[in-house]
Design a protein around this motif. Structure first.
Motif, PDB file in Angstrom:
ATOM      1  N   ILE A 143       1.034  -1.267  -0.010  1.00 23.60           N
ATOM      2  CA  ILE A 143       0.123   0.005  -0.169  1.00 23.60           C
ATOM      3  C   ILE A 143       0.741   1.422  -0.124  1.00 23.60           C
ATOM      4  O   ILE A 143       1.598   1.429   0.813  1.00 23.60           O
ATOM      5  N   ILE A 144       0.672   2.011  -1.154  1.00 25.95           N
ATOM      6  CA  ILE A 144       1.995   2.909  -1.066  1.00 25.95           C
ATOM      7  C   ILE A 144       1.222   4.468  -0.480  1.00 25.95           C
ATOM      8  O   ILE A 144      -0.073   4.578  -1.161  1.00 25.95           O
ATOM      9  N   GLY A 176      -8.887   1.206  -1.431  1.00 23.33           N
ATOM     10  CA  GLY A 176      -7.817   0.178  -1.292  1.00 23.33           C
ATOM     11  C   GLY A 176      -8.432  -0.533  -0.020  1.00 23.33           C
ATOM     12  O   GLY A 176      -7.483  -1.060   0.737  1.00 23.33           O
ATOM     13  N   GLU A 242     -18.345  -5.710   0.877  1.00 24.06           N
ATOM     14  CA  GLU A 242     -19.494  -5.035   0.802  1.00 24.06           C
ATOM     15  C   GLU A 242     -20.556  -5.565   1.917  1.00 24.06           C
ATOM     16  O   GLU A 242     -21.638  -5.663   1.683  1.00 24.06           O
ATOM     17  N   GLU A 362      -5.140   4.205 -11.163  1.00 17.30           N
ATOM     18  CA  GLU A 362      -4.532   3.178 -11.835  1.00 17.30           C
ATOM     19  C   GLU A 362      -4.973   2.894 -13.202  1.00 17.30           C
ATOM     20  O   GLU A 362      -4.094   2.473 -14.348  1.00 17.30           O
TER      21      GLU A 362
HETATM   22  N1  LIG Z   1      -2.126   2.748  -1.757  1.00 17.66           N
HETATM   23  C1  LIG Z   1      -2.039   2.095  -2.739  1.00 17.66           C
HETATM   24  N2  LIG Z   1      -1.029   1.706  -3.190  1.00 17.66           N
HETATM   25  C2  LIG Z   1      -1.219   1.148  -4.408  1.00 17.66           C
HETATM   26  N3  LIG Z   1      -2.203   0.549  -5.023  1.00 17.66           N
HETATM   27  C3  LIG Z   1      -3.448   0.880  -4.369  1.00 17.66           C
HETATM   28  C4  LIG Z   1      -3.658   1.749  -3.215  1.00 17.66           C
HETATM   29  N4  LIG Z   1      -4.525   1.629  -3.313  1.00 17.66           N
HETATM   30  C5  LIG Z   1      -5.405   1.016  -4.035  1.00 17.66           C
HETATM   31  N5  LIG Z   1      -4.591   0.408  -4.755  1.00 17.66           N
HETATM   32  C6  LIG Z   1      -5.058  -0.384  -5.988  1.00 17.66           C
HETATM   33  O1  LIG Z   1      -6.340   0.292  -6.429  1.00 17.66           O
HETATM   34  C7  LIG Z   1      -7.097  -0.916  -6.851  1.00 17.66           C
HETATM   35  C8  LIG Z   1      -8.397  -0.801  -6.059  1.00 17.66           C
HETATM   36  O2  LIG Z   1      -7.978  -1.110  -4.469  1.00 17.66           O
HETATM   37  P1  LIG Z   1      -9.017  -2.196  -3.872  1.00 17.66           P
HETATM   38  O3  LIG Z   1      -9.730  -3.025  -4.462  1.00 17.66           O
HETATM   39  O4  LIG Z   1      -8.451  -2.418  -2.525  1.00 17.66           O
HETATM   40  O5  LIG Z   1      -9.937  -0.943  -3.591  1.00 17.66           O
HETATM   41  P2  LIG Z   1     -11.639  -1.103  -2.798  1.00 17.66           P
HETATM   42  O6  LIG Z   1     -11.461  -0.021  -1.488  1.00 17.66           O
HETATM   43  O7  LIG Z   1     -11.654  -2.500  -2.217  1.00 17.66           O
HETATM   44  O8  LIG Z   1     -12.612  -0.925  -3.788  1.00 17.66           O
HETATM   45  P3  LIG Z   1     -14.233  -1.334  -3.981  1.00 17.66           P
HETATM   46  O9  LIG Z   1     -14.989  -0.666  -2.833  1.00 17.66           O
HETATM   47  O10 LIG Z   1     -14.599  -0.996  -5.401  1.00 17.66           O
HETATM   48  O11 LIG Z   1     -13.944  -2.834  -3.625  1.00 17.66           O
HETATM   49  C9  LIG Z   1      -6.321  -2.207  -6.654  1.00 17.66           C
HETATM   50  O12 LIG Z   1      -5.697  -2.607  -7.883  1.00 17.66           O
HETATM   51  C10 LIG Z   1      -5.285  -1.844  -5.650  1.00 17.66           C
HETATM   52  O13 LIG Z   1      -4.331  -2.768  -5.904  1.00 17.66           O
END
Ligand SMILES: Nc1ncnc2c1ncn2[C@@H]1O[C@H](COP(=O)(O)OP(=O)(O)OP(=O)(O)O)[C@@H](O)[C@H]1O
Ligand SMILES: [Mg+2]
Length: 463
Positions: A143-144, A176, A242, A362
């Protein structure tokens, strides 16, 4: 630690003399007789210093230096050369060699050059390790982020890693949440599996058997007994994604598992005990759902033991350049350096509100990396929502000292310019000449700015 020196010379006497003079407790020496073998040695081990002859059969010293530069290898290069070939030395230094020695080698001068090179190497290694540490500081389980709130969350995750407390992750789509759930699991002892369930993707009856398993014959298609996700996650983590979307009936069933740590399979009577961590995620505010009577209050309190609220990307814009660099590396074509981003394209990204958060960023970078022809992504390679974002939608940017002041002055100037032009276009009903007059600029310069800011002047035209 003993440092390593690689000597590249096709003259065995020359390399034997160097070895005699340089090998010590602090320095181990290896010898190869051509550039090709030197590259292979550099690929398989870390050398601090490389001393190379320039003329050798096969790959010579000059090509070796070129390759070292192209592959960005971190070795300090010293060239040895016959007296009188200064042009070649100059060329070698231009390509990245650090120093040179003329043959026959003078032992005193050799020591001096080596000491200098080793000192320089030490300094460079220090810079590299600092850079590496900095990179590590910005990433936590992939996680960046360099945002303060995100780092506080990383700290919290480290803190709770050894516990089994239930965690609720709230955040807009694409922030994320899934990455955080993984981090929570893997930051722990690593016992057991991480088992994810997307609660919104399944109808209620299927979800129940998916979570708790079923006995043979418990429903028409249940032709064998099946373990559910809770059993599969025993000793590990279950990730209920969810969670805000589950029905009231399922909420009651989940509440029981969370309270009693046991359940029965669908159609069964055996009480199955589990010992696991529950991580739940939602892009809704569960508290609000409770207020609207859509989510059970008691279940909310069971889940809300440790709450992680992921900030949207627009509240951590300092992460945008970092994430862009990361995704450019991720989506670089094989054997090609990652593409660069023009300052204007970066400004647009910094000023966009990213409703789909990091996932949207992304996707935008992946698309731009694939469709951009040259080596630089420009504003017009970005999705139109990003470049065409109206000024009023733009959030106020946060000042980050990583960018110099002129960077922000430019953004501010552009915002004012665009706002002014929009107002003038409105007043002049889309007439560019009149708009230019109002702005006190030439018609040509206004036309340029209208296209720079991708302003659509037609809505202003009198009907
Ligand atoms: N801080 C971060 N650094 C690198 N990549 C990230 C970071 N945060 C999210 N991503 C990338 O962004 C994309 C979305 O992240 P993730 O699936 O965890 O989000 P989510 O909050 O679960 O979304 P949703 O609510 O739509 O399910 C993924 O491909 C993840 O690898
Ligand atoms: Mg998700």
């Amino acid at each position: 630690m003993r440092k390593k020196l690689l000597i590249v010379d096709d003259d065995p006497q020359g390399s034997a003399q160097l070895r005699r003079l340089l090998e010590s407790e602090e320095l181990s020496v290896e010898v190869v007789d051509n550039g090709q073998d030197a590259l292979a040695a550099l690929a398989s081990s870390d050398y601090s210093i490389l001393i190379t002859d320039l003329r050798m059969p096969g790959m010579g010293g000059m090509d070796l230096i070129r390759e070292i530069a192209a592959r960005r290898l971190t070795v300090t290069v010293i060239v040895t050369t016959a007296f009188g070939s200064i042009d070649r030395v100059v060329e070698a230094m231009r390509l990245g060699a650090y120093d040179f020695l003329t043959k026959p080698i003078d032992p005193t001068y050799l020591r001096l050059v080596m000491d200098r090179a080793l000192k320089k190497r030490e300094l460079q290694d220090e810079v590299l390790s600092l850079r590496q540490r900095l990179k590590e500081n910005f990433a936590f389980h992939s996680i960046i982020s360099k945002n303060k709130r995100m780092h506080e969350l990383f700290e919290l995750i480290r803190h709770i890693a050894g516990t089994k407390s239930t965690v609720l992750i709230e955040g807009e789509t694409g922030t994320g949440k899934e990455l955080i759930a993984k981090a929570i699991h893997y930051a722990g002892e690593g016992r057991g599996n991480l088992v994810a369930v997307n609660c919104a993707a399944l109808p209620e009856t299927l979800l129940e058997s998916e979570l708790f398993g079923h006995e043979k014959g418990s429903f028409t298609s249940a032709d064998s007994r099946r373990k559910g996700r809770f059993e599969l996650a025993d000793k590990g983590t279950i990730f209920l994604d969810e969670i805000g979307d589950i029905s009231k009936a399922m909420q009651a069933k989940l509440l029981r598992v969370l309270q009693e740590k046991n359940f029965e399979r669908v159609g069964g009577h055996e009480c199955i005990e589990v010992d696991l961590r529950v991580v739940a995620a939602t892009n809704k505010s569960l508290e609000r759902e409770v207020g609207l009577s859509k989510f059970r209050e008691d279940l909310f309190y069971r889940l809300n033991v440790i709450k992680i609220e992921l900030p949207p990307l627009r509240e951590r814009t300092e992460d945008i350049p970092l994430l862009v660099t990361h995704f450019l590396q991720k989506y670089a074509r094989p054997n090609e350096p990652p593409k660069k981003v023009s300052p204007e394209a970066m400004d647009r990204m910094l000023n966009y509100s990213w409703p789909g958060n990091i996932r949207q960023l992304e996707n935008a970078i992946e698309r731009a990396a694939v469709t951009t022809v040259g080596d630089t992504i420009n504003a017009d390679n970005l999705p139109h929502q990003v470049v065409g974002a109206p000024v009023e939608e733009k959030p106020k940017f946060e000042i980050d000292l990583d960018h110099p002041l002129p960077h922000y002055l430019k953004i501010a100037t552009e915002q004012i310019e665009k706002e002014y032009i929009l107002k003038a276009l409105e007043k002049s009903r889309g007439n560019v000449g009149r708009c230019a007059e109002l702005c006190g600029l030439s018609r040509r310069s206004i036309s340029g700015k209208i296209s720079q800011y991708t302003i659509d002047k037609y809505p202003f035209k009198a009907s």
